[in-house]
Design a protein around this motif. Structure first.
Motif, PDB file in Angstrom:
ATOM      1  N   SER A 247       0.824  -1.212   0.000  1.00 58.41           N
ATOM      2  CA  SER A 247       0.000   0.000   0.000  1.00 58.41           C
ATOM      3  C   SER A 247       0.864   1.270   0.000  1.00 58.41           C
ATOM      4  O   SER A 247       1.889   1.343   0.681  1.00 58.41           O
ATOM      5  CB  SER A 247      -0.901  -0.008   1.239  1.00 58.41           C
ATOM      6  OG  SER A 247      -1.609   1.195   1.357  1.00 58.41           O
ATOM      7  N   PRO A 249      -0.415   5.008   0.455  1.00 59.11           N
ATOM      8  CA  PRO A 249      -1.468   6.010   0.588  1.00 59.11           C
ATOM      9  C   PRO A 249      -0.967   7.413   0.233  1.00 59.11           C
ATOM     10  O   PRO A 249       0.168   7.767   0.519  1.00 59.11           O
ATOM     11  CB  PRO A 249      -1.848   5.917   2.068  1.00 59.11           C
ATOM     12  CG  PRO A 249      -0.626   5.386   2.745  1.00 59.11           C
ATOM     13  CD  PRO A 249       0.001   4.448   1.752  1.00 59.11           C
ATOM     14  N   ASP A 265      -4.921   5.597  -2.651  1.00 60.24           N
ATOM     15  CA  ASP A 265      -3.828   4.631  -2.553  1.00 60.24           C
ATOM     16  C   ASP A 265      -3.374   4.262  -3.965  1.00 60.24           C
ATOM     17  O   ASP A 265      -4.085   3.577  -4.700  1.00 60.24           O
ATOM     18  CB  ASP A 265      -4.279   3.386  -1.797  1.00 60.24           C
ATOM     19  CG  ASP A 265      -3.126   2.466  -1.411  1.00 60.24           C
ATOM     20  OD1 ASP A 265      -2.170   2.341  -2.213  1.00 60.24           O
ATOM     21  OD2 ASP A 265      -3.170   1.863  -0.319  1.00 60.24           O
TER      22      ASP A 265
END
Length: 398
Positions: A247, A249, A265
């Motif tokens: 991930s 973000p 994301d």
């Protein structure tokens, strides 16, 4: 904000996460309607709610105009007297060229190029709306620009200013010191350090504040985490790892009703939907490859979502709680950060990997202009914009 292509395995994971998240979102929506049908708790009268909100608010913070809409001060052409006479311009920090391109939005032409420090990342309106701060991340300075004259002032020494925010009461600037792994609270005018808050995540990046200003949510790009920070205590009070491997973000925006935070994301290719008060595990909504920037329409009904990896803009309807449209840039592109024109009719986005800026009609999604600028255009600011004060980034106004 590096772009890293997904592996085949990662794409499969995203697909699975997306399906699961969509089911979760649907379930949440059904429960909300069930609660409304039960009618077990009547909403307080607007005046009573406003008084309660003022009582809860961060000391010194001007309360939001409408408890049901934190963006109520951002209506079309509702300019503060402070900025009413400023010329309308689009300020584009060119990270690879160490310059700021200044565009006249009426002609779609670059009218000036301002030399600044090394690796300018964002152009940030100050809380009092009087100054634009250019974040020279590797130059370790902030360059002030007077938006009335367009002239740059003497740079101010600030270490690792990747991004910049302001507390809702205007007391402190908050430097997102990404490489230093700190949130640095500074005097909002002198930029003198008041408190440096170490963080255990990597790549503090973007943020937005709760309606009462008591806390803010921060994205950590390189470790895939979120922070919850007490504004007054200048203290991290919550931290969580996003439930997607790899991930990254990016932008953070709160919903008009103040109930949810949306976090773009770029690796999961969508938005996380977070309850900031509980800071529980968020839901996920897929939008497109390289989901990056989040911008609210002037009527607070929609959010424009730039998908940098596929050259598109997704439209999320707050009233319907779903994605309703997707606009495709002609011949592709890399839409990144930007803002909405004062009248709400044009969405401006930087083309991060194409040395260009896009002007997009917010009614039709039509590309109005594609303007060449310097290398690596990033966090551009449309200025002036409606609102009473700025919370930072490329322009979060209340």
């Amino acid at each position: 904000m590096r772009h890293i292509p997904l592996t085949r395995a990662a794409r499969v994971l995203v697909g699975g996460a997306a399906l699961a998240a969509l089911a979760a979102l649907a379930g949440c929506g059904s429960q909300d309607h069930a609660d409304e049908a039960l009618g077990t708790q009547a909403a307080p009268p607007p005046q009573q709610e406003k008084k309660a909100q003022v009582a809860r608010a961060l000391p010194g913070m001007p309360p939001v105009l409408d408890p049901a809409d934190v963006y109520a001060a951002d209506r079309p052409n509702q300019l503060s007297p402070v900025v009413r006479d400023f010329p309308s311009r689009v300020y584009v920090p060119n990270t690879n060229a160490n310059t700021v391109s200044v565009i006249d939005p009426r002609t779609y032409k670059v009218v000036e190029t301002i030399p600044v420090g090394a690796q300018p990342q964002h152009v940030v309106p100050s809380w009092d709306l009087k100054t634009l701060w250019v974040n020279n991340d590797r130059g370790n300075t902030l360059t002030p620009i007077d938006p009335r004259t367009g002239r740059a002032g003497k740079p101010v020494d600030v270490h690792d200013p990747y991004n910049l925010y302001f507390t809702p009461n205007g007391k402190y600037a908050i430097v997102m010191a990404s490489l230093d792994r700190q949130l640095v609270f500074r005097d909002a005018h002198t930029m003198k350090t008041v408190k440096a808050v170490p963080v255990s995540c990597y790549g503090v990046n973007h943020a937005d504040f709760s309606p009462d200003g008591r806390y803010f949510v921060v994205s950590c790009e390189f470790s895939g985490e979120l922070l919850k920070v007490d504004t007054e205590k200048m203290k991290v009070i919550g931290q969580q790892k996003l439930p997607f491997h790899g991930s990254m973000p990016q932008d953070v925006k709160i919903s008009p009703d103040g109930r949810k935070f949306y976090i773009a994301d770029m690796m999961a290719n969508g938005m996380w939907v977070l309850d900031g008060d509980t800071f529980a595990k968020p839901d996920f909504l897929p939008t497109g490859k390289g989901c990056h920037g989040l911008y609210i329409s002037r009527d607070s009904r929609e959010m424009y979502i730039s998908n940098r990896g596929e050259g598109t803009i997704s439209i999320f309807d707050f009233t319907k709680n779903k994605l309703t449209k997707k606009w495709h840039l002609p011949n592709g592109g890399s839409p990144d950060m930007g803002g909405v024109s004062a009248d709400g009719k044009v969405l401006w986005l930087s083309g991060r990997y194409n040395s260009e800026v896009y002007a997009i009609d917010t009614r039709t999604g039509t590309q109005l202009a594609r303007i060449k600028v310097g290398g690596g255009p990033h966090g551009l600011a449309v200025y002036p914009q409606p609102g009473r004060y700025s919370l930072g980034h490329t322009g979060i106004f209340r």
